[in-house]
Each structure stands twice: as structure tokens, then as C-alpha cells.
Design an enzyme around this catalytic site. Sequence first.
Site, short mmCIF file in Angstrom:
data_model
loop_
_atom_site.label_atom_id
_atom_site.label_comp_id
_atom_site.label_asym_id
_atom_site.label_seq_id
_atom_site.Cartn_x
_atom_site.Cartn_y
_atom_site.Cartn_z
N HIS A 16 -1.87 1.19 -9.31
CA HIS A 16 -2.57 0.25 -8.48
C HIS A 16 -3.30 -0.87 -9.30
O HIS A 16 -4.35 -1.13 -9.27
CB HIS A 16 -3.46 0.78 -7.70
CG HIS A 16 -3.96 -0.07 -6.37
ND1 HIS A 16 -3.99 0.52 -5.20
CD2 HIS A 16 -3.90 -1.43 -6.21
CE1 HIS A 16 -4.34 -0.52 -4.30
NE2 HIS A 16 -4.05 -1.43 -4.96
N ARG B 225 0.81 -1.23 0.05
CA ARG B 225 0.03 0.14 0.08
C ARG B 225 0.96 1.21 -0.02
O ARG B 225 2.17 1.33 0.61
CB ARG B 225 -0.88 0.19 1.10
CG ARG B 225 -2.05 -0.82 1.28
CD ARG B 225 -3.11 -0.70 0.40
NE ARG B 225 -4.31 -1.64 0.20
CZ ARG B 225 -4.32 -2.23 -0.70
NH1 ARG B 225 -3.51 -2.80 -1.55
NH2 ARG B 225 -5.62 -3.28 -0.71
P1 NDP Z 1 -1.66 -11.97 4.19
O1 NDP Z 1 -2.57 -11.34 5.41
O2 NDP Z 1 -1.99 -13.36 3.62
O3 NDP Z 1 -0.09 -11.91 4.62
C1 NDP Z 1 0.30 -10.64 5.15
C2 NDP Z 1 1.87 -11.15 5.62
O4 NDP Z 1 2.47 -9.80 6.23
C3 NDP Z 1 1.99 -12.24 6.67
O5 NDP Z 1 2.85 -12.74 6.40
C4 NDP Z 1 2.02 -11.33 7.90
O6 NDP Z 1 2.92 -11.97 8.92
C5 NDP Z 1 2.92 -10.15 7.54
N1 NDP Z 1 2.91 -9.11 8.41
C6 NDP Z 1 1.76 -8.28 8.82
N2 NDP Z 1 2.17 -7.54 9.77
C7 NDP Z 1 3.53 -7.43 9.90
C8 NDP Z 1 4.41 -6.70 10.60
N3 NDP Z 1 4.07 -5.89 11.62
N4 NDP Z 1 5.61 -7.22 10.87
C9 NDP Z 1 6.18 -8.17 9.91
N5 NDP Z 1 5.31 -8.85 9.11
C10 NDP Z 1 3.89 -8.55 8.97
O7 NDP Z 1 -1.75 -11.01 3.07
P2 NDP Z 1 -1.72 -11.08 1.51
O8 NDP Z 1 -0.54 -11.76 1.18
O9 NDP Z 1 -2.96 -11.70 0.75
O10 NDP Z 1 -1.80 -9.54 1.14
C11 NDP Z 1 -0.90 -8.70 1.55
C12 NDP Z 1 -1.22 -7.17 1.16
O11 NDP Z 1 -0.99 -7.13 -0.60
C13 NDP Z 1 -2.41 -6.97 1.21
O12 NDP Z 1 -2.78 -6.49 2.53
C14 NDP Z 1 -2.53 -5.56 0.43
O13 NDP Z 1 -2.56 -4.46 1.23
C15 NDP Z 1 -1.64 -5.81 -0.75
N6 NDP Z 1 -2.18 -6.04 -2.14
C16 NDP Z 1 -1.87 -5.20 -3.17
C17 NDP Z 1 -2.44 -5.33 -4.37
C18 NDP Z 1 -2.05 -4.59 -5.35
O14 NDP Z 1 -2.72 -4.62 -6.48
N7 NDP Z 1 -1.29 -3.48 -5.27
C19 NDP Z 1 -3.34 -6.41 -4.54
C20 NDP Z 1 -3.58 -7.30 -3.49
C21 NDP Z 1 -3.17 -7.16 -2.20
P3 NDP Z 1 2.34 -13.42 9.77
O15 NDP Z 1 2.73 -14.50 8.56
O16 NDP Z 1 3.22 -13.49 10.92
O17 NDP Z 1 1.08 -13.24 9.89
#
Ligand code: NDP
Length: 308
Positions: free
Chosen positions: A271, A223
Site C-alpha cells: 500500500h 483497495r
Molecule cells: P474519484 O472519486 O476522483 O474517482 C472515482 C472514480 O470511480 C470515478 O470516475 C467514478 O465514476 C468511478 N466509480 C465509482 N463507483 C463506481 C461504480 N460503481 N462503477 C463504475 N465506476 C465507479 O477518486 P480518486 O481517483 O481520487 O481515487 C480513487 C481511489 O483510489 C480511492 O478511492 C482509493 O481507494 C484509491 N487510492 C489508492 C491509493 C494507494 O496508495 N493504493 C492512494 C490513493 C487512492 P464517476 O466518474 O461516474 O463518478
Amino acid sequence: MALLYMADPARGEVWRRLIGEMAPDIDVRIWPNIGNPADIRWVAVWDVHVDLTATFPNLEVIFSTGAGVDHLDFSRIPARIPVVRMVEPGIVEGMVEYVTMAVLALHRDLPTYIDQQKKHVWAQHYETPAAQRRVGIMGLGSLGQASLAGLAPFGFPLAGWSRSPRAIPNVETFAGEAGLGAFLARTDILVCLLPLTAETRGILDARLFARMPAGARIVNAGRGGHVVADDLVAALDAGTLSGAVLDVTEPEPLPPEHPFWSHPRILLTPHVASLTRPETAVISLLENLRRHAAGEPMIGLVDRSRGY
Ligand code: NDP
């Protein structure tokens, strides 16, 4: 029992047609034509136009039409209403393509060659072999893990960073604040695929860039709020970083005067890394409605305490 679609109306018409074919009992309404608000049991939302729970007294579930939920204000959503993010194979496929494209573009110095083309400069630069270009992904969720698998055939040394420890074959993994320094120090191309939360806002800042190898490159497909824009421009100008691919910005659309537009070391897309695909999204939504009715856990249920 009605589902309200509150995002791009043209895409809403596609959702309505597909749901009509697969689950004709569901009455799909498209914002702003909501009919009687009391009929609305579920909303599928990207652009939040109203206070959802105040407007729809019988609301049971809020579905995000995207993989993130940072557009929702949790302080205005009572805990009894589950919030579900979009988990569907189309988003994963699109993101794997985008991350692969962006990493290869930075690996192969595309910003330099695009700049040279504009200036009519014919100059060759030595390539770094993939085996010497260390790629690291922040966020090891559905998108981060699939993107690592997509990059694996190229031979980059791969690493990942997440909140809780994860074990992924052939990927060096790091977790939490304790693991961040070592992860950054070994990462030449950093890909951000984190959700935007209070903890991750502004994470791509001057302090983080300084912990990476000189001339490192970044991809942000998470984001826009993950990046401190002034810090990124300063790091690119100073050579701390040597290139960036940005799919997301804050705000969106990016204002015309913003420095990202014309910076020679930035490749920018609006995006589009991975758009939710209606054909697969609707299948996922209907499966979650079935699970909700059966009292089974929904796929993509957001943990409010973590914010994702
Ligand atoms: P998930 O919820 O499956 O995975 C999120 C990952 O981020 C997890 O591994 C989580 O850790 C890690 N994480 C979250 N908070 C922290 C932190 N504070 N420190 C370290 N690691 C952290 O999400 P997705 O993979 O499905 O999607 C990720 C993001 O991609 C979405 O939230 C969105 O913002 C973005 N996105 C962008 C798109 C675009 O077109 N540009 C399209 C789709 C998504 P843990 O494994 O420990 O839970």
C-alpha cells in the site's frame, strides 16, 4: 479551535509543524493526546480509534488523510457533518508513477523474468508492441484520468470505465454495467482505481476475469476489498490471467501465510502506490478550512449517496 490528527503520529508531527508555519492560530493535536474533546472542531483521520461524533461534541468536519473514505463508518456520522477526502497533487503524482511502473512491468513480462531469475533461467520471450496492448482503467476520477495521461506517450490503446459517462480525448470510454462487458473484452491490462463502495466491493472476481481476453493482466491500486483473492489466485493458476500487480490487500498487512506473497505471477507492494504528502496535503486542508468558514464548497466533499 483545534484540529485532531488521528493517523501515524510521526507524520502527525510533520503536519503540526507545517500547519504551525502556515496557520499558527490552529491548535493541532495528535491522537491520543486530545486534550479537552470539546475543543476539537476538525479531525484528519485514517485510523479511526473512537466514535468520532460521540467523542467530539463540537466536531464540524471530518477530513480523511487519504483519497479514499472506506475506513469511515458513515452510519455513525450524522448528515450535518461533512466528510472530505484528500485531494492533493502529491497523491496524483505518486499514483501516476505507480500505475505507469505497474503497467510497464506487466506489459514487459516482469513477473516471468523475476521468476526466471530466481530459477537461474535465461530465456527470452517475444515482446508485444505497446500498440497491440490495450490498457483499461476502472475509475476515471482524479487518479484514473491522470494515470491515463501518464500512459499516453507509450502508445497503448487506452480506455476507461466509470459510473457516469465521461469524455476524455484519445481514450475510449465506457460507463456503468451496460458498458462493462465491452470495456473488459478490449482490455489486456486492467488497472483498478475505483473507490471501495458497496457497489465495487469484490468487483475483481472470477466472472469479471472471464470477460477479459485470455491471459489478461491486472493492476489493483484501489483497495484490497475490490479483489476476490481466491478467484484471482485461481485465474492466475488457470492462465485466465497471466499476471497481477497488487498494491492493496484485505487485510493489511497481508498475513504471512497468504498465497499472494509467493505466487510467481503476482508482484506485491505494501500500500505504497501513492502516500499523502504532508507538504501538499496541508495546503489542501487549509484551503478547505477557509472554504468551510466562508460557506464555500470544499474540494473533495464526499457524496454520501454514492459512497465516494
Ligand atoms: P474519484 O472519486 O476522483 O474517482 C472515482 C472514480 O470511480 C470515478 O470516475 C467514478 O465514476 C468511478 N466509480 C465509482 N463507483 C463506481 C461504480 N460503481 N462503477 C463504475 N465506476 C465507479 O477518486 P480518486 O481517483 O481520487 O481515487 C480513487 C481511489 O483510489 C480511492 O478511492 C482509493 O481507494 C484509491 N487510492 C489508492 C491509493 C494507494 O496508495 N493504493 C492512494 C490513493 C487512492 P464517476 O466518474 O461516474 O463518478
